[in-house]
Enzyme design. Structure first.
Site, PDB file in Angstrom:
ATOM      1  N   LYS A 200      -9.914  -6.901   7.703  1.00 48.57           N
ATOM      2  CA  LYS A 200      -8.944  -6.474   8.719  1.00 48.57           C
ATOM      3  C   LYS A 200      -9.497  -6.968  10.045  1.00 48.57           C
ATOM      4  O   LYS A 200     -10.634  -6.622  10.396  1.00 48.57           O
ATOM      5  CB  LYS A 200      -8.822  -4.952   8.767  1.00 48.57           C
ATOM      6  CG  LYS A 200      -8.150  -4.319   7.563  1.00 48.57           C
ATOM      7  CD  LYS A 200      -8.054  -2.810   7.718  1.00 48.57           C
ATOM      8  CE  LYS A 200      -7.420  -2.161   6.503  1.00 48.57           C
ATOM      9  NZ  LYS A 200      -7.523  -0.694   6.524  1.00 48.57           N
TER      10      LYS A 200
ATOM     11  N   SER B 230       0.875  -1.166   0.000  1.00 52.92           N
ATOM     12  CA  SER B 230       0.000   0.000   0.000  1.00 52.92           C
ATOM     13  C   SER B 230       0.910   1.213   0.000  1.00 52.92           C
ATOM     14  O   SER B 230       1.717   1.390   0.916  1.00 52.92           O
ATOM     15  CB  SER B 230      -0.874  -0.039   1.258  1.00 52.92           C
ATOM     16  OG  SER B 230      -1.607   1.157   1.378  1.00 52.92           O
TER      17      SER B 230
ATOM     18  N   ASP C   5     -13.732  -1.472   2.585  1.00 51.89           N
ATOM     19  CA  ASP C   5     -12.854  -1.574   3.762  1.00 51.89           C
ATOM     20  C   ASP C   5     -13.623  -0.987   4.948  1.00 51.89           C
ATOM     21  O   ASP C   5     -14.325  -1.716   5.672  1.00 51.89           O
ATOM     22  CB  ASP C   5     -11.545  -0.812   3.467  1.00 51.89           C
ATOM     23  CG  ASP C   5     -10.591  -0.680   4.637  1.00 51.89           C
ATOM     24  OD1 ASP C   5     -10.943  -1.116   5.745  1.00 51.89           O
ATOM     25  OD2 ASP C   5      -9.472  -0.121   4.474  1.00 51.89           O
TER      26      ASP C   5
ATOM     27  N   ASP D  86      -6.950   3.105  -3.408  1.00 51.91           N
ATOM     28  CA  ASP D  86      -7.719   3.185  -2.158  1.00 51.91           C
ATOM     29  C   ASP D  86      -7.978   4.657  -1.860  1.00 51.91           C
ATOM     30  O   ASP D  86      -7.045   5.441  -1.682  1.00 51.91           O
ATOM     31  CB  ASP D  86      -6.916   2.542  -1.012  1.00 51.91           C
ATOM     32  CG  ASP D  86      -7.695   2.472   0.306  1.00 51.91           C
ATOM     33  OD1 ASP D  86      -8.862   2.937   0.335  1.00 51.91           O
ATOM     34  OD2 ASP D  86      -7.134   1.960   1.295  1.00 51.91           O
TER      35      ASP D  86
ATOM     36  N   GLU E   5     -10.884   0.780  -3.765  1.00 50.75           N
ATOM     37  CA  GLU E   5     -11.238   0.491  -2.381  1.00 50.75           C
ATOM     38  C   GLU E   5     -11.891   1.715  -1.735  1.00 50.75           C
ATOM     39  O   GLU E   5     -11.373   2.833  -1.842  1.00 50.75           O
ATOM     40  CB  GLU E   5      -9.953   0.109  -1.632  1.00 50.75           C
ATOM     41  CG  GLU E   5     -10.158  -0.336  -0.188  1.00 50.75           C
ATOM     42  CD  GLU E   5      -8.830  -0.741   0.465  1.00 50.75           C
ATOM     43  OE1 GLU E   5      -7.816  -0.887  -0.239  1.00 50.75           O
ATOM     44  OE2 GLU E   5      -8.819  -0.888   1.691  1.00 50.75           O
TER      45      GLU E   5
ATOM     46  N   GLY F  50      -4.103  -4.078   5.933  1.00 50.69           N
ATOM     47  CA  GLY F  50      -3.084  -3.811   6.940  1.00 50.69           C
ATOM     48  C   GLY F  50      -3.326  -2.460   7.576  1.00 50.69           C
ATOM     49  O   GLY F  50      -4.064  -1.628   7.037  1.00 50.69           O
TER      50      GLY F  50
ATOM     51  N   LYS G 173      -0.966  -0.977  -4.376  1.00 55.60           N
ATOM     52  CA  LYS G 173      -2.180  -0.217  -4.096  1.00 55.60           C
ATOM     53  C   LYS G 173      -1.752   1.229  -3.929  1.00 55.60           C
ATOM     54  O   LYS G 173      -0.870   1.542  -3.134  1.00 55.60           O
ATOM     55  CB  LYS G 173      -2.821  -0.772  -2.818  1.00 55.60           C
ATOM     56  CG  LYS G 173      -3.849   0.124  -2.177  1.00 55.60           C
ATOM     57  CD  LYS G 173      -4.604  -0.636  -1.092  1.00 55.60           C
ATOM     58  CE  LYS G 173      -4.653   0.143   0.210  1.00 55.60           C
ATOM     59  NZ  LYS G 173      -5.377  -0.588   1.264  1.00 55.60           N
TER      60      LYS G 173
ATOM     61  N   LYS H  14      -2.722   5.032  -2.870  1.00 55.23           N
ATOM     62  CA  LYS H  14      -3.694   5.853  -2.150  1.00 55.23           C
ATOM     63  C   LYS H  14      -4.045   7.038  -3.041  1.00 55.23           C
ATOM     64  O   LYS H  14      -3.148   7.626  -3.670  1.00 55.23           O
ATOM     65  CB  LYS H  14      -3.075   6.343  -0.835  1.00 55.23           C
ATOM     66  CG  LYS H  14      -2.859   5.230   0.187  1.00 55.23           C
ATOM     67  CD  LYS H  14      -4.174   4.776   0.794  1.00 55.23           C
ATOM     68  CE  LYS H  14      -3.936   3.761   1.907  1.00 55.23           C
ATOM     69  NZ  LYS H  14      -5.196   3.363   2.563  1.00 55.23           N
TER      70      LYS H  14
HETATM   71  O1  OSB Z   1      -7.171   2.008   4.226  1.00 51.14           O
HETATM   72  O2  OSB Z   1      -6.101   0.192   4.118  1.00 51.14           O
HETATM   73  C1  OSB Z   1      -6.224   1.315   4.593  1.00 51.14           C
HETATM   74  C2  OSB Z   1      -3.232   2.125   6.844  1.00 51.14           C
HETATM   75  C3  OSB Z   1      -3.863   2.796   7.873  1.00 51.14           C
HETATM   76  C4  OSB Z   1      -5.216   3.000   7.809  1.00 51.14           C
HETATM   77  C5  OSB Z   1      -5.955   2.538   6.714  1.00 51.14           C
HETATM   78  C6  OSB Z   1      -5.335   1.856   5.680  1.00 51.14           C
HETATM   79  C7  OSB Z   1      -3.951   1.673   5.735  1.00 51.14           C
HETATM   80  C8  OSB Z   1      -3.173   1.029   4.677  1.00 51.14           C
HETATM   81  C9  OSB Z   1      -1.808   0.502   5.074  1.00 51.14           C
HETATM   82  O3  OSB Z   1      -3.516   0.999   3.517  1.00 51.14           O
HETATM   83  C10 OSB Z   1      -1.566  -0.909   4.719  1.00 51.14           C
HETATM   84  C11 OSB Z   1      -0.276  -1.408   5.358  1.00 51.14           C
HETATM   85  O4  OSB Z   1      -0.305  -1.873   6.517  1.00 51.14           O
HETATM   86  O5  OSB Z   1       0.760  -1.320   4.708  1.00 51.14           O
HETATM   87 MG    MG Z   2      -8.371   0.882   2.888  1.00 50.82          MG
END
Ligand code: OSB
Ligand code: MG
Length: 368
Positions: free
Chosen positions: A262, A135, A238, A188, A213, A290, A161, A163
């Site tokens: 999660k 991510s 999510d 995401d 996402e 994660g 992924k 953001k």
């Molecule tokens: O939206 O998946 C998410 C981290 C903190 C809060 C929300 C998200 C995330 C990540 C990190 O996308 C994923 C990782 O642990 O590398």
């Molecule tokens: Mg997410």
């Protein structure tokens, strides 16, 4: 097994790199670590609530309050043979899934260790390695995003992924796709858009993303169902999914075609396994999300992702992406084939670096 003693800590562990999402940037990983001692076996759990209520309503502060005032007093002194018994004891507490999940995680580590089985086997995991993706936080420019993706793909990850948020979306994705025509990519949005943005989001369709996402509000499944037919890109939820029931409703409404599991958001591994089973039954692929976990939460993620329905690469990446020195060892490492091996040793398979944990502890309390 009697739950005799608990120790709760709030920690602050510097991240190697800041992580930026549509709700802000994180530089230090703040979370709670729970130790549970049960007649000679010890289990460890991580509460993934963040320092502020940006991703979910829960924070490290609310989780501390709920665990110390309402959950631990119900559990300490009790004889417990299964996670179901534990969950029953705290079932009067509504919501607060991340606090609940941390308690169950510590208990399951202890229970699996007491039975001398790995947490993966205990949960019904079938994989010896899990497919790993990354991510990638929002970068200052498309060019910087391209070089970040480049670095991660060179390391061997199976998918990236990205953001996104308004102002850092289409152009960023276009540049990454231009440089990586064959890489599995997804985005995401962490709830940064509304249904009015449907036309804008449909512009992502041409980049062959495996999914988008959580584009819309964090508590929505209705507008997502209205958005879905307007996009060719599959929607993955999510933030909106807190129970197996939420997953069922979202699938029945057509709000998503994929679900991110999660265990913190779902209130534990037991509820995560139930959600996984429901999705498998309905032919909906799942993957393991994660929350920038330390190796304690990461180990629980790896065990969960070893279940057969986790058919898409998750956000569970190598430990070395996050911290210079983790609070538990061994680190999770990426194999040359882009996977992470599932530990076969009892419980989570990681052991605590007590000295380092002590150093990064901000607050500590013991319960009996
Ligand atoms: O939206 O998946 C998410 C981290 C903190 C809060 C929300 C998200 C995330 C990540 C990190 O996308 C994923 C990782 O642990 O590398
Ligand atoms: Mg997410």
């Amino acid at each position: 097994m009697r739950a005799e003693r608990a120790e709760l800590r709030a920690i602050g562990l510097p991240l190697l790199r800041p992580f930026e999402t549509s709700f802000g940037a994180e530089r230090v990983k703040h979370c709670l670590i729970l130790r549970l001692d049960c007649e000679g076996v010890t289990g460890w759990g991580e509460c993934v609530a963040m320092s502020g209520p940006w991703y979910s309503e829960e924070t490290t502060g609310t989780a501390w309050h709920i665990l110390s005032e309402f959950m631990l007093p119900q559990v300490l002194g009790q004889r417990l043979e299964s996670p179901h018994e534990l969950l029953d004891l705290v079932s009067r507490v509504r919501g607060n899934n991340m606090a609940r999940a941390a308690l169950e995680a510590a208990f399951l580590d202890a229970l699996a260790r007491s039975q001398d089985v790995s947490l993966s086997r205990f949960l019904g995991g079938t994989r010896t390695q899990i497919e790993s993706g990354v991510s990638i936080g929002i970068q200052p420019s498309p060019a910087e995003l391209v070089s970040t993706v480049e670095r991660e793909m060179r390391a061997g990850y199976k998918r990236a992924k990205l953001k996104i948020k308004p102002g850092a979306d289409i152009e960023y994705v276009r540049e990454v796709r231009r440089h990586f025509p064959d890489t599995a990519l997804m985005v995401d949005a962490n709830s940064a858009y509304s249904l009015r943005d449907a036309g804008h989001l449909a512009a992502l369709d041409e980049y062959e993303l495996t999914m988008i996402e959580q584009p819309l509000e964090h508590d929505d499944i209705v507008d997502h169902a209205a958005l879905a037919p307007k996009l060719r890109t599959p929607i993955c939820l999510d933030e909106s999914i807190h129970t197996p029931g939420d997953a069922r409703k979202a699938i029945e409404l057509g709000s998503c075609r994929i679900i991110n599991i999660k265990f913190g958001r779902l209130g534990g591994l037991t509820q995560s396994v139930r959600t996984h089973d429901l999705c498998v039954e309905r032919g909906v692929p799942v993957w393991c999300g994660g929350m920038l976990e330390t190796n304690i939460g990461r180990a629980h993620n790896v065990a969960l992702a070893s279940l057969p329905g986790f058919t898409l690469p998750g956000d569970v990446a190598a430990s070395s992406r996050y911290f210079k020195r983790d609070i538990a060892l061994p680190n999770f490492e990426l194999s040359p084939n882009g996977s992470i091996p599932v530990p076969a040793s009892p419980g989570t398979g990681v052991e605590i670096d007590e000295a380092w944990l002590h150093e990064v502890t901000l607050r500590r309390e013991e319960f009996r």
